[in-house]
Design a protein around this motif. Structure first.
Motif, PDB file in Angstrom:
ATOM      1  N   SER A  67      46.264  -7.549 -47.353  1.00  0.00           N
ATOM      2  CA  SER A  67      46.568  -6.400 -47.645  1.00  0.00           C
ATOM      3  C   SER A  67      47.922  -5.922 -47.733  1.00  0.00           C
ATOM      4  CB  SER A  67      45.977  -5.538 -46.528  1.00  0.00           C
ATOM      5  OG  SER A  67      46.544  -5.891 -45.191  1.00  0.00           O
ATOM      6  N   GLU A 119      51.494   0.094 -41.976  1.00  0.00           N
ATOM      7  CA  GLU A 119      50.517   0.330 -43.116  1.00  0.00           C
ATOM      8  C   GLU A 119      51.270   1.527 -44.004  1.00  0.00           C
ATOM      9  OE1 GLU A 119      46.734   1.446 -42.343  1.00  0.00           O
ATOM     10  OE2 GLU A 119      46.434  -0.415 -41.217  1.00  0.00           O
ATOM     11  N   LYS A 172      52.686  -8.655 -48.703  1.00  0.00           N
ATOM     12  CA  LYS A 172      51.276  -8.753 -48.445  1.00  0.00           C
ATOM     13  C   LYS A 172      50.909  -9.805 -47.244  1.00  0.00           C
ATOM     14  CE  LYS A 172      48.071  -9.019 -52.048  1.00  0.00           C
ATOM     15  NZ  LYS A 172      47.193  -9.606 -53.249  1.00  0.00           N
TER      16      LYS A 172
END
Length: 116
Positions: free
Chosen positions: A85, A106, A81
């Motif tokens: 995110s 991502e 994290k």
């Protein structure tokens, strides 16, 4: 070895100014203000001459002193994290455990792994 013979300022001041300019990409006038805050009155034109003269020499010196990487290395991947995110953290590790390079992504797919 960098030759500072004939300079009017100590070598630590010159190295600090050139490092600060290269590392943080500030303008010469901003760097002039930063140096003035530290008690060193130097003109922005002088800073420019220092960067033009000493930055390439510092680059070569740093590359020469860089530790050689091992022939054997592996890729490590984990899910972490970052700033709230979740993302994939890829890193290349040599056989001694030193991190050679890293990348955040991502998505976990072949494109991300190939890009790394």
């Amino acid at each position: 070895m960098i030759n500072f013979k004939g300079t009017h300022y100590p070598k630590d001041v010159i190295l600090y100014a050139v490092f600060f300019y290269v590392r943080y990409a500030v303008s010469y006038r901003d760097l002039e203000d930063i140096m003035l805050e530290r008690g060193i009155n130097v003109d922005h034109a002088t800073l420019n001459r220092w960067v033009v003269k000493y930055a390439p020499i510092m680059t070569v010196t740093a590359k020469d002193k860089r530790k050689a990487t091992s022939v054997s290395w592996r890729i490590d991947e984990t899910y972490i994290k970052v700033k709230g995110s979740w993302c994939y953290y890829y890193r290349a590790i040599d056989k001694y455990g030193a991190t050679l390079d890293f990348m955040l992504s991502e998505h976990r797919d072949e494109e991300a792994a190939t890009r790394f």
